[in-house]
Enzyme design. Structure first.
Site, short mmCIF file in Angstrom:
data_model
loop_
_atom_site.label_atom_id
_atom_site.label_comp_id
_atom_site.label_asym_id
_atom_site.label_seq_id
_atom_site.Cartn_x
_atom_site.Cartn_y
_atom_site.Cartn_z
N TYR A 70 0.84 -1.21 0.00
CA TYR A 70 0.00 0.00 0.00
C TYR A 70 0.88 1.26 0.00
CZ TYR A 70 -4.44 2.46 0.77
OH TYR A 70 -5.56 3.27 0.65
N LYS A 105 -3.04 8.44 3.20
CA LYS A 105 -4.25 8.23 4.02
C LYS A 105 -4.03 8.75 5.45
CE LYS A 105 -7.10 6.26 1.06
NZ LYS A 105 -8.08 7.14 0.38
P1 NAP Z 1 -12.41 4.03 -7.89
O1 NAP Z 1 -13.76 3.61 -8.29
O2 NAP Z 1 -11.30 3.80 -8.84
O3 NAP Z 1 -12.47 5.57 -7.47
C1 NAP Z 1 -11.33 6.40 -7.38
C2 NAP Z 1 -11.72 7.72 -7.98
O4 NAP Z 1 -10.68 8.70 -7.82
C3 NAP Z 1 -11.98 7.59 -9.48
O5 NAP Z 1 -13.25 8.14 -9.78
C4 NAP Z 1 -10.87 8.42 -10.06
O6 NAP Z 1 -11.20 9.00 -11.30
C5 NAP Z 1 -10.71 9.47 -8.98
N1 NAP Z 1 -9.54 10.30 -9.21
C6 NAP Z 1 -8.25 9.90 -9.37
N2 NAP Z 1 -7.48 10.97 -9.66
C7 NAP Z 1 -8.31 12.06 -9.68
C8 NAP Z 1 -8.13 13.44 -9.91
N3 NAP Z 1 -6.93 13.98 -10.21
N4 NAP Z 1 -9.20 14.28 -9.82
C9 NAP Z 1 -10.43 13.79 -9.54
N5 NAP Z 1 -10.67 12.48 -9.30
C10 NAP Z 1 -9.62 11.63 -9.38
O7 NAP Z 1 -11.95 3.33 -6.53
P2 NAP Z 1 -12.58 3.27 -5.04
O8 NAP Z 1 -11.96 2.08 -4.45
O9 NAP Z 1 -14.03 3.42 -5.09
O10 NAP Z 1 -11.90 4.53 -4.34
C11 NAP Z 1 -12.63 5.57 -3.70
C12 NAP Z 1 -11.97 5.94 -2.38
O11 NAP Z 1 -12.14 4.86 -1.48
C13 NAP Z 1 -10.48 6.21 -2.49
O12 NAP Z 1 -10.13 7.27 -1.62
C14 NAP Z 1 -9.90 4.91 -1.96
O13 NAP Z 1 -8.59 5.05 -1.44
C15 NAP Z 1 -10.90 4.60 -0.87
N6 NAP Z 1 -10.88 3.23 -0.35
C16 NAP Z 1 -11.02 2.17 -1.20
C17 NAP Z 1 -10.98 0.89 -0.68
C18 NAP Z 1 -11.12 -0.31 -1.59
O14 NAP Z 1 -10.71 -1.39 -1.21
N7 NAP Z 1 -11.68 -0.17 -2.78
C19 NAP Z 1 -10.82 0.67 0.70
C20 NAP Z 1 -10.69 1.77 1.54
C21 NAP Z 1 -10.72 3.05 1.00
P3 NAP Z 1 -10.57 8.32 -12.65
O15 NAP Z 1 -10.83 6.87 -12.58
O16 NAP Z 1 -11.26 9.03 -13.74
O17 NAP Z 1 -9.10 8.64 -12.58
#
Ligand code: NAP
Length: 263
Positions: free
Chosen positions: A163, A170
């Site tokens: 990570y 984070k």
């Molecule tokens: P996701 O669907 O890939 O979402 C991540 C989002 O961040 C995408 O919409 C991406 O847009 C956007 N992003 C990246 N660079 C950006 C920028 N410069 N400006 C605006 N938006 C941007 O993945 P997710 O897992 O749902 O992630 C959402 C949040 O949850 C993140 O903070 C992640 O760390 C957190 N989280 C996820 C998990 C997990 O296991 N999935 C667990 C704990 C926390 P593009 O795709 O267009 O770049």
């Protein structure tokens, strides 16, 4: 239970914006569905033209939804989002920040190989953006008992293999939640993080060894399973609603209890 039970219109008459919908699997989309199910009118953003069509298609099912471009590395786009919301909504009750980015090659191997450029971009997108968004949202949210919610992960507190720089970002994000909660509490705005367990999304697939992490949670977490994105969405609904009115500056775990485990 995977889905939100029928709820009274807890958020009727309220408005919100969700940053971070990339597709149906996004945690941001789960948050959007839960908030909309409780009657909130929403705006969604897309980070680039490649994502615009998908986000517009998803938003087409949401009554009165607004779709706006926003790459958070461009301050003028962040500012433009809130100018548009002033015209479209006039006020704002909720912000969901569900965005993160790190270079794929920095999500494997040793953390000490992290480049300065990789460190900076991970922090700019994944941590600093919350502060900039909160600052721009303040004039629309002030005095409305509003709620700002971000998404974190236990890798910000403990070492999670691969990570790496995202864990450091984070940690900065969770500290930002506390400082923002302190600053914005007197202005009537709460700020909290949801620390979600792993869920298979586009971003998660970029973390090396993700499948093994899912297997480990399923075999060792107190609930002996992984979480669903709907469980994250429903916690977002709780944090957006008056049900959580006494909570700010907190990181709430939605992780099947994994965070309590020692050896
Ligand atoms: P996701 O669907 O890939 O979402 C991540 C989002 O961040 C995408 O919409 C991406 O847009 C956007 N992003 C990246 N660079 C950006 C920028 N410069 N400006 C605006 N938006 C941007 O993945 P997710 O897992 O749902 O992630 C959402 C949040 O949850 C993140 O903070 C992640 O760390 C957190 N989280 C996820 C998990 C997990 O296991 N999935 C667990 C704990 C926390 P593009 O795709 O267009 O770049």
């Amino acid at each position: 239970m995977d889905s939100t039970p029928a709820l009274p219109q807890l958020l009727s008459g309220r408005t919100g914006i969700v940053f971070g919908v990339a597709n149906k699997r996004s945690l941001a989309w789960a948050c959007t569905k839960s908030l909309a199910s409780a009657g909130m009118r929403l705006a969604l953003t897309y980070a680039n033209e490649r994502m615009e069509r998908t986000v517009r298609e998803l938003a087409s099912d949401l009554p009165g939804a607004v779709v706006l471009p926003c790459d958070v590395t461009k301050s003028e786009e962040v500012e433009a989002v809130f100018s548009s919301l002033r015209k479209e909504f006039g006020f704002l009750d909720c912000v969901v920040h569900a965005i993160a980015y790190a270079k794929r090659e920095e999500l494997e191997g040793d953390f000490y190989h992290t480049s300065k450029a990789g460190y900076m971009i991970a922090h700019e997108v994944s941590a600093y953006s919350l502060t900039e968004i909160a600052r721009c949202a303040l004039p629309l949210m002030e005095g409305r008992q509003g709620s700002i919610i971000t998404l974190s992960y236990i890798g910000g507190e403990r070492v999670v293999k691969n990570y790496n720089v995202m864990g450091i970002a984070k940690a900065a994000l969770e500290a930002s939640v506390r400082y923002l909660a302190h600053d914005l509490g007197p202005r009537g705005i709460r700020v909290n993080a949801i620390s979600a367990g792993p869920v298979r999304t586009l971003s998660a697939s970029g973390v090396s060894g993700f499948t093994q992490v899912l297997d480990q949670i399923a075999s060792t977490a107190p609930l002996r399973r992984n979480i669903t994105s709907e469980e994250v969405g429903d916690t977002c609904l709780f944090l957006a609603s008056d049900l959580s009115r006494g909570i700010t500056g907190s990181t709430i775990y939605v992780d099947a209890g994994y965070n309590i485990m020692g050896v």
